[in-house]
Write a protein that holds these residues in place. Structure first.
Motif, PDB file in Angstrom:
ATOM      1  N   ASN A   1     -30.114 -22.707  -6.862  1.00 21.36           N
ATOM      2  CA  ASN A   1     -30.436 -22.487  -5.453  1.00 21.36           C
ATOM      3  C   ASN A   1     -31.684 -23.239  -5.015  1.00 21.36           C
ATOM      4  O   ASN A   1     -31.850 -23.519  -3.823  1.00 21.36           O
ATOM      5  CB  ASN A   1     -30.573 -20.992  -5.177  1.00 21.36           C
TER       6      ASN A   1
ATOM      7  N   ARG B   1     -27.338 -20.786   2.248  1.00 24.96           N
ATOM      8  CA  ARG B   1     -25.938 -20.497   1.881  1.00 24.96           C
ATOM      9  C   ARG B   1     -25.052 -20.323   3.109  1.00 24.96           C
ATOM     10  O   ARG B   1     -23.830 -20.495   3.022  1.00 24.96           O
ATOM     11  CB  ARG B   1     -25.864 -19.266   0.981  1.00 24.96           C
TER      12      ARG B   1
ATOM     13  N   TYR C   1     -22.615 -15.381  -2.801  1.00 25.81           N
ATOM     14  CA  TYR C   1     -23.086 -16.747  -2.585  1.00 25.81           C
ATOM     15  C   TYR C   1     -21.971 -17.768  -2.752  1.00 25.81           C
ATOM     16  O   TYR C   1     -22.017 -18.848  -2.148  1.00 25.81           O
ATOM     17  CB  TYR C   1     -24.219 -17.071  -3.559  1.00 25.81           C
TER      18      TYR C   1
END
Length: 329
Positions: free
Chosen positions: A27, A287, A96
């Motif tokens: 991420n 996201r 996610y």
């Protein structure tokens, strides 16, 4: 030379930690080397693996960890990962990656455990071993409670806060929201009113340990399930989960009815609920592909779309010629 139960638990903890670390790596940096071997000669020159492959390994590690880890805590200390911590992180990972039914399912498993309940007052959500805690970290130094409290809370009654909340966040709140009274404070410094986080109340200075560093907590599971349900058009069920969080914050039930309004409300609730906590807001904007719109408006002179990923540290590239730099750096 360890017993089978100990071997099983340690293996589960190791896989959980590997998954946890890789979740933050992908991420923050995007594609990263996927290391699952202990052979340093192989590992030192690995190239970057696609985010999708890393997520596959994360899911595999967490599934295996959930089978190996115990359901209960040792001596009521919520400082080692359990089966529920693995399932809680799995729920986040599936959210996610857009697997809404799995995100809902794993969040429901955690929410169905009798070990957890929301702290009745948000002010108590970060106390050590409180009922909302799924996984916490104890202090590394006996003189501190948490590093966050030590870094974020001003050193003196007149010092300027180091970490400042935006006026946009403060204005997003609703009247009588207990989270704003419990988790945010303000002071006047050089004729300016400055807001800063106070989720952790103890700065350190050899104070008795009353707070542990919160890593995973139950409130997230309600909002994960709410979003997963909303994206499956299970709108009444999503509203029920949102209202659990709002009720704890002393807010009325939502009047949102459409899927679009409910998802917007979930984003808002996550923004407030997880402010200054583990980068949730930053990851949420990325996201949901909203980083350009939100951060771009906040920093129009400096923002570029490639900033959604951090640069690969130059020392790592120098050490491993198979690493490539992210675009924009």
């Amino acid at each position: 030379g360890v017993t089978e139960p100990v071997r099983k638990r340690l293996t589960g903890e190791a896989k959980f930690i590997r998954a946890f670390c890789y979740f933050y790596l992908v991420n923050l940096f995007g594609d990263v080397p996927l290391i699952i071997s202990t052979d340093y000669r192989l590992n030192q020159y690995l190239g970057r693996s696609p985010v999708s492959s890393v997520y596959d390994q994360i899911k595999s590690d967490l599934q295996e960890a959930s089978n190996d880890l115990p359901e209960t805590y040792t001596n009521n200390e919520r400082t080692r990962p359990t089966r529920w911590a693995a399932k809680a992180l799995l729920a986040r990972v599936y959210l996610y990656t857009g697997s809404w039914n799995n995100a809902e399912s794993f969040a429901s498993e955690v929410l169905g455990s009798t070990l957890y309940s929301l702290a009745s007052n948000p002010a108590n959500s970060f106390l050590k071993n409180n009922s909302e805690a799924i996984w916490q970290l104890p202090p590394a130094l006996p003189s501190l409670n948490t590093w966050e409290g030590n870094y974020i809370l001003p050193a003196t009654a007149t010092a300027a806060p180091t970490y400042i909340l935006t006026s946009s966040l403060i204005s997003a709140g609703e009247a009588n929201d207990l989270r704003f009274n419990s988790w945010f404070s303000s002071r006047t410094y050089q004729s300016q009113t400055i807001f800063y986080p106070t989720k952790y109340k103890v700065r350190g200075d050899n104070a008795p340990v009353s707070e542990y560093y919160m890593v995973l907590r139950l409130a997230e599971q309600y909002l994960i399930r709410a979003e997963a349900r909303a994206r499956q058009n299970k709108l009444p069920e999503a509203i029920t989960d949102i209202n659990v969080i709002r009720s704890r914050a002393n807010l009325p039930s939502t009047t949102a009815t459409t899927g679009e309004d409910i998802l917007a409300l979930i984003e808002k609730e996550r923004r407030i609920e997880f402010a200054a906590e583990w980068g949730h807001r930053w990851f949420d904007l990325k996201r949901t592909n909203r980083a350009n719109a939100v951060i771009g408006a906040l920093k129009p002179a400096n923002w570029q779309p490639t900033d959604v990923l951090w640069p690969i540290p130059i020392k790592q590239i120098q050490a491993n010629p198979n690493l490539t730099q992210n675009l924009g750096y």
